[in-house]
Scaffold this motif. Structure first.
Motif, short mmCIF file in Angstrom:
data_model
loop_
_atom_site.label_atom_id
_atom_site.label_comp_id
_atom_site.label_asym_id
_atom_site.label_seq_id
_atom_site.Cartn_x
_atom_site.Cartn_y
_atom_site.Cartn_z
N LEU A 17 0.43 -1.55 0.00
CA LEU A 17 -0.06 -0.04 -0.37
C LEU A 17 0.90 1.32 0.00
CD1 LEU A 17 -3.04 1.03 1.93
CD2 LEU A 17 -1.83 2.23 2.10
N VAL A 18 0.56 2.16 -0.87
CA VAL A 18 1.23 3.31 -0.94
C VAL A 18 -0.11 4.44 -0.86
CG1 VAL A 18 1.60 2.90 -3.25
CG2 VAL A 18 2.99 4.53 -1.95
N GLN A 19 0.40 5.70 -0.28
CA GLN A 19 -0.29 6.86 -0.79
C GLN A 19 0.44 7.93 -1.85
OE1 GLN A 19 -3.29 5.72 1.09
NE2 GLN A 19 -3.58 8.16 1.05
N LYS A 21 0.71 11.46 -3.98
CA LYS A 21 0.60 12.74 -3.56
C LYS A 21 -0.01 12.74 -4.91
CE LYS A 21 0.14 12.30 0.57
NZ LYS A 21 -1.67 12.78 2.03
N ASP A 38 -3.14 0.26 -9.62
CA ASP A 38 -3.12 -0.69 -8.27
C ASP A 38 -3.20 -2.54 -8.32
OD1 ASP A 38 -3.21 -0.57 -5.61
OD2 ASP A 38 -5.68 -0.28 -6.32
N TRP A 63 -5.88 15.16 -6.24
CA TRP A 63 -6.29 14.03 -5.31
C TRP A 63 -6.36 15.50 -3.71
CZ3 TRP A 63 -1.57 12.01 -7.91
CH2 TRP A 63 -2.41 11.24 -8.92
N MET A 66 -6.24 13.25 1.70
CA MET A 66 -4.90 11.86 1.56
C MET A 66 -3.66 11.38 0.59
SD MET A 66 -4.94 11.05 4.83
CE MET A 66 -3.89 9.30 5.03
N LEU A 68 -4.07 9.84 -3.28
CA LEU A 68 -4.47 8.02 -3.65
C LEU A 68 -4.06 7.53 -3.38
CD1 LEU A 68 -6.71 8.03 -6.46
CD2 LEU A 68 -4.17 7.10 -7.50
N THR A 69 -4.79 6.09 -2.97
CA THR A 69 -4.26 5.25 -2.22
C THR A 69 -3.74 4.16 -3.62
OG1 THR A 69 -5.19 5.92 -0.60
CG2 THR A 69 -4.51 2.68 -0.57
N SER A 71 -3.79 0.71 -3.28
CA SER A 71 -3.71 -0.39 -1.94
C SER A 71 -2.89 -2.44 -2.33
CB SER A 71 -5.15 -0.44 -1.50
OG SER A 71 -5.41 -1.40 -2.71
N TYR A 89 5.30 10.02 -3.15
CA TYR A 89 4.41 9.45 -2.39
C TYR A 89 5.07 9.67 -1.14
CZ TYR A 89 8.10 6.37 -1.79
OH TYR A 89 9.73 6.12 -2.49
#
Length: 90
Positions: A17-19, A21, A38, A63, A66, A68-69, A71, A89
């Motif tokens: 999982l990574v966010q 940015k 993803d 986005w 938070m 975009l995730t 997952s 990220y």
């Protein structure tokens, strides 16, 4: 904030999982496209698609909050001559 510089189509950029940015696509001498998946392999439906004309730069930070995730991980398919994709990220 961390970033990855990607210059070729690559599976498994992240395997967790990574966010995300922000992403930036820099086209080379012709138009470029970046498809982000993803997944740990570039299969299925992309969840981000960027297109830039010859020698253009396209940024996507739409986005808010938070980010975009991704997952399941992140894989990228790039097209064009010498494109560069930056993935920012946390």
């Amino acid at each position: 904030m961390n970033y990855k510089k990607i210059t070729t189509s690559t599976d498994g950029i992240f395997d967790h999982l990574v966010q995300i940015k922000h992403v930036r696509l820099v086209a080379g001498s012709d138009a470029a496209t970046a498809l982000l998946y993803d997944a740990t392999t570039a299969t299925g439906d992309e969840f981000v698609k960027l297109s830039a004309g010859s020698a253009e730069t396209i940024d996507s930070s739409r986005w808010s909050g938070m980010g975009l995730t991704a997952s399941k991980g992140l894989s990228v398919t790039l097209s064009g001559t010498s494109p560069i994709l930056y993935v920012y990220y946390e």
